[in-house]
Write a protein that holds these residues in place. Sequence first.
Motif, PDB file in Angstrom:
ATOM      1  N   VAL A 102       3.579   9.046 -10.329  1.00 27.70           N
ATOM      2  CA  VAL A 102       2.256   8.954 -10.949  1.00 27.70           C
ATOM      3  C   VAL A 102       1.669   7.562 -10.712  1.00 27.70           C
ATOM      4  O   VAL A 102       2.387   6.565 -10.688  1.00 27.70           O
ATOM      5  N   GLY A 103       0.379   7.543 -10.478  1.00 33.08           N
ATOM      6  CA  GLY A 103      -0.348   6.284 -10.327  1.00 33.08           C
ATOM      7  C   GLY A 103      -1.559   6.317 -11.238  1.00 33.08           C
ATOM      8  O   GLY A 103      -1.927   7.363 -11.791  1.00 33.08           O
ATOM      9  N   VAL A 104      -2.177   5.169 -11.395  1.00 39.99           N
ATOM     10  CA  VAL A 104      -3.388   5.122 -12.217  1.00 39.99           C
ATOM     11  C   VAL A 104      -4.372   4.162 -11.580  1.00 39.99           C
ATOM     12  O   VAL A 104      -3.990   3.130 -11.037  1.00 39.99           O
ATOM     13  N   ILE A 133      -1.295   3.488 -21.120  1.00 39.29           N
ATOM     14  CA  ILE A 133      -0.918   4.265 -19.937  1.00 39.29           C
ATOM     15  C   ILE A 133       0.207   3.565 -19.188  1.00 39.29           C
ATOM     16  O   ILE A 133       1.196   4.172 -18.789  1.00 39.29           O
ATOM     17  N   MET A 134       0.057   2.243 -19.008  1.00 38.16           N
ATOM     18  CA  MET A 134       1.082   1.505 -18.271  1.00 38.16           C
ATOM     19  C   MET A 134       2.413   1.560 -19.016  1.00 38.16           C
ATOM     20  O   MET A 134       3.476   1.681 -18.406  1.00 38.16           O
ATOM     21  N   VAL A 171       0.840  -1.194   0.000  1.00 38.35           N
ATOM     22  CA  VAL A 171       0.000   0.000   0.000  1.00 38.35           C
ATOM     23  C   VAL A 171       0.880   1.250   0.000  1.00 38.35           C
ATOM     24  O   VAL A 171       0.628   2.218  -0.735  1.00 38.35           O
ATOM     25  N   ASN A 172       1.935   1.222   0.794  1.00 34.62           N
ATOM     26  CA  ASN A 172       2.840   2.382   0.835  1.00 34.62           C
ATOM     27  C   ASN A 172       3.447   2.657  -0.549  1.00 34.62           C
ATOM     28  O   ASN A 172       3.559   3.802  -0.983  1.00 34.62           O
ATOM     29  N   ARG A 173       3.824   1.600  -1.218  1.00 32.81           N
ATOM     30  CA  ARG A 173       4.437   1.762  -2.544  1.00 32.81           C
ATOM     31  C   ARG A 173       3.449   2.426  -3.507  1.00 32.81           C
ATOM     32  O   ARG A 173       3.793   3.366  -4.223  1.00 32.81           O
ATOM     33  N   GLU A 174       2.208   1.942  -3.486  1.00 34.57           N
ATOM     34  CA  GLU A 174       1.211   2.529  -4.382  1.00 34.57           C
ATOM     35  C   GLU A 174       0.948   3.989  -4.012  1.00 34.57           C
ATOM     36  O   GLU A 174       0.814   4.851  -4.888  1.00 34.57           O
ATOM     37  N   CYS A 175       0.884   4.273  -2.709  1.00 36.72           N
ATOM     38  CA  CYS A 175       0.627   5.651  -2.271  1.00 36.72           C
ATOM     39  C   CYS A 175       1.767   6.578  -2.689  1.00 36.72           C
ATOM     40  O   CYS A 175       1.543   7.690  -3.175  1.00 36.72           O
ATOM     41  N   GLU A 177       2.420   3.179 -11.061  1.00 34.09           N
ATOM     42  CA  GLU A 177       1.878   2.022 -10.333  1.00 34.09           C
ATOM     43  C   GLU A 177       0.359   2.017 -10.507  1.00 34.09           C
ATOM     44  O   GLU A 177      -0.277   3.071 -10.414  1.00 34.09           O
ATOM     45  N   PRO A 178      -0.211   0.837 -10.738  1.00 34.46           N
ATOM     46  CA  PRO A 178      -1.674   0.748 -10.620  1.00 34.46           C
ATOM     47  C   PRO A 178      -2.036   0.842  -9.143  1.00 34.46           C
ATOM     48  O   PRO A 178      -1.325   0.311  -8.291  1.00 34.46           O
TER      49      PRO A 178
END
Lengths: 166, 974, 416, 85
Positions: B638-640, B812-813, B627-631, B822-823
């Motif tokens: 950038v995330g998607v 996008i990826m 979760v930390n990585r995605e945040c 990261e998704p």
Amino acid sequence: MSYDAAFERLPINACFDLKGTESALVEWIGAEVLPDFPAEANCCRKADGVSLEHVGPRHWLLQADIDREDDLNGALRPHEAPAEVSIVRISDTMTTFRITGTDAAHVLAIGCPLDLHEAAFPEDAVSFTEFFGQTALARHCVGGFDVSVEQSFGDMMEDYLKRALR
Amino acid sequence: MQNRRLPSGGGIDRGRPLAFRFNGKEYTGLSGDTLASALLANNVRLTARSFKYHRPRGIVGSGPEEPATLVELEGRRASANQAATTVRLADGMSARSVNCWPSPGLDMGAVNQLFAGLIPAGFYYKTFKWPSWHLYEPMIRKAAGLAGAPEAPPLDGHFEAVHAHADVLVVGAGPAGLMAALVAGRAGCRVFLADERAEAGGSLLDRRLEIAGKPALDWVADSVAELKSMPNVTHLLQDASVWAYREHNCLMVNERSPANSNVLERNWRVRAGQVILATGAFERGLVFPENDRPGVMLASAAQAYVNRFAVMPGERAVFFANNDSAYGVVADFRASGIEVAAIVDSRDVVPDFARKLAGDVPIRAGSVVIGVRGKRAVRGVTVAERGGHGTEKIYCDLLLHSGGWNPTVHLFSQSRGNLRYDESLATFVPDEAAQACVSVGGAAGKLSLASALRTGAEAAAKATGTEMPNLPAVVEESYSIAPLWQVDARGAKGKAFLDIQNDVTVDDVHLALLEGYDNVEHVKRYTTGGMGFDQGKTGNINIIGAIALQKGVPLQDVGTTTFRPPYTPVSFGAIGGIREENVVLPYRHTPVTRWNLDRGAFMYEAGARWRRPGYFPRDGETFQETVNRECRAVREGVGVYDGSPLGKFELKGRDVGRFLDHIYTNLMSTLKAGQCRYGLMLTEDGLILDDGVAMRLGEHRWLVSTSTAHADTVHGHMEELLQTQFPEWNVYVTPVTSQWNNATVCGPKARELMAALGTDIDLSPKGLPFMSFADGHVAGLPARVVRVSFTGELSFELNVAPRHMRDLWERIMEAGEPFGIEPVGSEASHVLRVEKGFLSLGHEVDGTVDAHDLGMSWIMSKKKRDYVGKRSVELRRRGNAIRRELVGLLPVDPNDQIPEGAPLTPGGERCPTEGLVTACVWSVVLDRWVALALLENGLSRHSETVHARLKNATIAADVMEPVFHDPEGLRMRS
Amino acid sequence: MQKYSIFSLFRHALNGHTTWAPAWRSPPLKASYDVVVIGAGGHGLATAYYLAKEFNIADVAVLERGWLGGGNVARNTVTVRSNYMRDASIPFYVKSVALYEGLTDELNFNLMHSKRTMIDVVQTFPKMRELRRRQLAMDIYGSTYEQISTEEVRRRIPALTGGGPDARLPVIGGMVHTDAGVNRHDAVAWGYARGADARGVELHQQTPVTKLLRGNDGTIKGVETPRGVVRAGKVAIAVSGHTTTLTETVGLRLPLRTMNLTAFVSEPVKPLVDVVVNCPDSGFYFSQSDKGEMVIGGAPDMGQSFRRDIKQHVFEDTVTAMLSLFPSFRKLKLLRQWGGHLDIAPDASPIMDETDVPGLFVTAGWWGGYKAIPAGGLTLAHLIAKGVPHPLMSPFTLSRFKHLDYVMESGTTTAR
Amino acid sequence: MMLIPCPFCGHRNESEFTYGGPVKPDRPDPNATSDEDWVEYLTTVPNPFGPVQERWWHARGCGTWLTIWRDTRTHDIVEGPSDAE
């Protein structure tokens, strides 16, 4: 002995949602683009590969092959339509399953409470109803029925139909 | 050794023997047998033990009314309780008696008989109290329960439930039902016929009658053939019980042998224009001492065994009756060469036609059976005059009794039809119907063949508006009865059973009445009479008779207990149908779902039945690390995420602005085309209904987005208002949730990513400012780009048609790879919104808070005179209830995680709560745990320390504004 | 009151059980009483019992339209528990559970109260979060609720073989509520009836109240029945479902809607499940009775109804949910199904109060009211006797609607 | 499962509909109503032991919000939407 029925998931159709009075729609679109407006509730008229389906009060669906989508969009001009007329392209919202075979009606009845007997659901009938708990548009096709459901439920419907056909 | 099989006759196939096991022993029966008839053919008499006293029992009936012999099937057909009389024999079948161990012959539970005097009705209410019920309960539980519970689901095949429609539904294919179906079918109606037996014919199968001068079964065969030839007779089901009569003429049919062999059982939900109930009648027994011994059988059942199954249920029979129908059975016995020792008739006068049927069999009129000899099998009976004089012992091995006939009124009663007591028939018969149904034949108390055919035809003719046809000629039978509710002759000693299955005796009913349990429902509950597997099909009316006799009132005044569905037990599998495993609840996918699964996302349910990715774990990571990585990707790069499930509606018309002003708390009509605005919707009683974003697409075109979970609710809300409150307003609503999928790219590098994807839209802060949108192309695909943010970072919501979504996602990826894209799953989204203090309806809103409590007073328009919920919020705030208001919490120890939902109490003491923690996440920007909470008067308590109370600890936390990141909102506006 | 014990059974066995005294008297109906309670269901009988026992008000008549104990107390799923969420609710139900546990001794009638524990089977994370919220709130009031792992859930409910990792809704854990139990519904009604009768309360069955009577001063004066007028200065309505039918006879409208909730049982089988199983995410719960039947309940039909039928599609939702977690039950058979009426307030919490008609009391809005019978009866008796609400009932008075201060307490399988 | 008359589709299975609750009196002007009347309007609905007027949304059908009179004792629909017109 299992059922004599099969299903396939069809590619999307061009589909436009038309709302408004019949006269306002005709005035905006022009009579030459559309088949005749079906007079009765839950029935359709077809002309020139285009099907016009009366699915609700002041509510019609216009369906055709997907390669007609741009043509129809040009003719319908949804974004410029007057306030009294609502035209929305919804081609992607539904996914359609074609169920055919002598047991097609039985298989459909596993998920659908509608009376599909020809006396109650004749050849030109089309109606929103319920299919495996979800809103679905049912109509006849050659040798069976086409049932369209909201696209996001498509995988679930496929799952259901596989179970029903065992 | 089928030593009780008659040499000829019967509907069994003598060329097809079937091997089966019963209680571990091997036997052979014939195709066409039921388990019960096969057991009788093999002279197996002791087949069961009773529920309470474990008395030896045999086979009593021949159909679903069977009260005594319940079996459990083993092996492939494994099934819990079944009446042996309803089990169709199959090769290799294995069955055993329920409720006895090790066998009915040597049943250890029989010790209960020694204590019988101590366990009258309701004894358990009076005892087992000291020292505690818990001491006795396990033993009682073990003793109860009949068959073993099923251990596994069926291995092969599945169940099915299906809808059907009919003009006329005929229940029962006996003479009345077949006649009704013929008339309705010939009239061109859509006919659905369902019958519970393996073959059509009903009572005709069990008797030797003639119709139109030929054997009745020829007429049955001709009728079935004719029905089969009519295309409008859509369903002709055998082995199919109609088990429930619901509202609006919807009936449930349980078909147990469907033609599709993959289908184990099927449940039909039949909607019928007219229902014709041709359900026949059950014979009831007589109530006399020891009337439960193996070898005491209903006369009509014996008739079925002799005629249908060519089985001799005994070698020397005595009949005991109070009516004429038993004499026909005597005649059939004589014709089959089975000895009948005597007929004991409680009536003083026996009609001549009956005497003729009895031939040379001695008739003891005015007499009753006062005792049965033999515990494990009948060895003889003691007969006396009704008063008890003139006793005589008669040797026999079979006692066949008939106490009269009860119309099978279960379905009629379920349909809410009234019953009335018929003196001449001494039973309850259908009175006024409450739905479009009519009872015919035995079900209407029309017990003769002629009246069955006539009433069946009449009902169908009336339902179809056709002429009454000519009926086939049959011999007119007459029927009379003199009720005998119990044998109370002097000298009649021993238990006289009313409910054989639950071991309810006349004494039990007397005790219940003595103790004041004097309503028929009280008696039923106190004695448990009629509450067994058979639901009292043969016994209930005798209980009513016993009550009436004891209280000295007519049966009509006692009344019946409620007939509840199902008519016969039906497996849950059939009721559920194919809706099992994955499809038990609906699920919804987006075009990215497959990609998520391939990526190893942890998926779960996320509102409105969407399956969404919770997080995208990598090998070796803990949950928190993932979760930390995605945040961090969103906060730093950038995330998607896939925002497709958000509800979306296109609104069109002159009055849309005005309408939106009414349903949102804030002002929407002032929005300019190309702009969007966050809005809040309330219910009329001032609770928060939904939040979302409205976009103005053009002068009269708007797009309203809703939270995922409430899309359908909001749709219904809008349509209800438009159709019922504002029908003159010009607003059309079109759901487009699945016309627009969206991939939302968010983070400080989002704009760079957009450039890499390529777009013809000016995405500069000026060209496309926060809370605006534009249509164009992204990555060559037609798209609408919306600048909203649910994460607090610069965000572009890329809306495309689903046909392009997977394509867009992959591009996008690909384009995002250089930026470390990261998704982002729901877990990270939760963290990101908590850091910003954004509202989540599922967390902060629990039916008490309003927008003011959430620090969102700004969204409650003061300019608008009215909108949905306005008045109620004002009213509520004028009360003196203390408000719980949204605050941020910083645990004093930054490494303290507060469980979400933890109560806040003053000082962390054990006392009523002053709030609760609604969310607690590890903030990647602050590198500590942060929380949101609802706290009493929280808005004025910033910088106080409050305490979350856990079970064995408290966590102190400082109160602050509910925003932990970028309070000015510069980043999302950038 | 005739004492019930194993010894009295022995004694009466000697003369063939022909000398038992009636469980309650059948006195003639008087023209007036201090208090009339309408409805001899669980709440009505308990109210009458506690009026006599705790407050020495024994000149009480309980008037019952049909047969004693024939309302919802006769048609529920006998689950007794206190796993609620809010400060307003938890202590009330904790009290009720405690009263139930002592009731067999107190009433000298075996309620067969079996503290057999309820296990909530959790299948979604939001539900787990909500139950953890309950857990910590309940702990404040001494009600036990412990989280257990999925493995432990399966160990304690071996028949729970569905809900695996790939299932539509996988089981993710459970909550154990050891205070929960089941008992015999008929025994609750009969035990209270016998106890109330022994203290002087009169029970009158087949005595429907057709109308409430209100004096010129607006206060309640009594009730009208086909057997005549019965006067009383205090009248309590405990007639789940029909509350508004009665109050409207004096022009009193209450915020209640009547609905139909149904339940069903399977055929009896040997012991398989020894706890109450509640599956809030799937929407069903059940327990196995001492007779061996699975007693199963699900969601209500939201439409207003005074019918006791089941809606087939609501029923199928419950059955399919059950089969998804207990696939072996596909072969188990439905034996009996039934329904009962309940009335529901806008916030789905109960209403216990003196109404705007002075002297007229109501206890209504119960759904899941079976577990509340002892505390509901005790606190309503307190209000009737003392004129002020018992502290445990004060959150549930009608005054909360004045400012729409709802007590939103979602049930275990249902929400508003 | 009831059979509900839809003015557009005819009689349809109850499962196609979403229950909309009893029909309340017209919404009072919230700015010209006493607190008591507003609360009564919100919380107190008709609850007759007999026919009740109620709404259903043909959500899995033509989308019509319709009004029927249904007897709460029997579930018989005593007046359909077209009867009222």
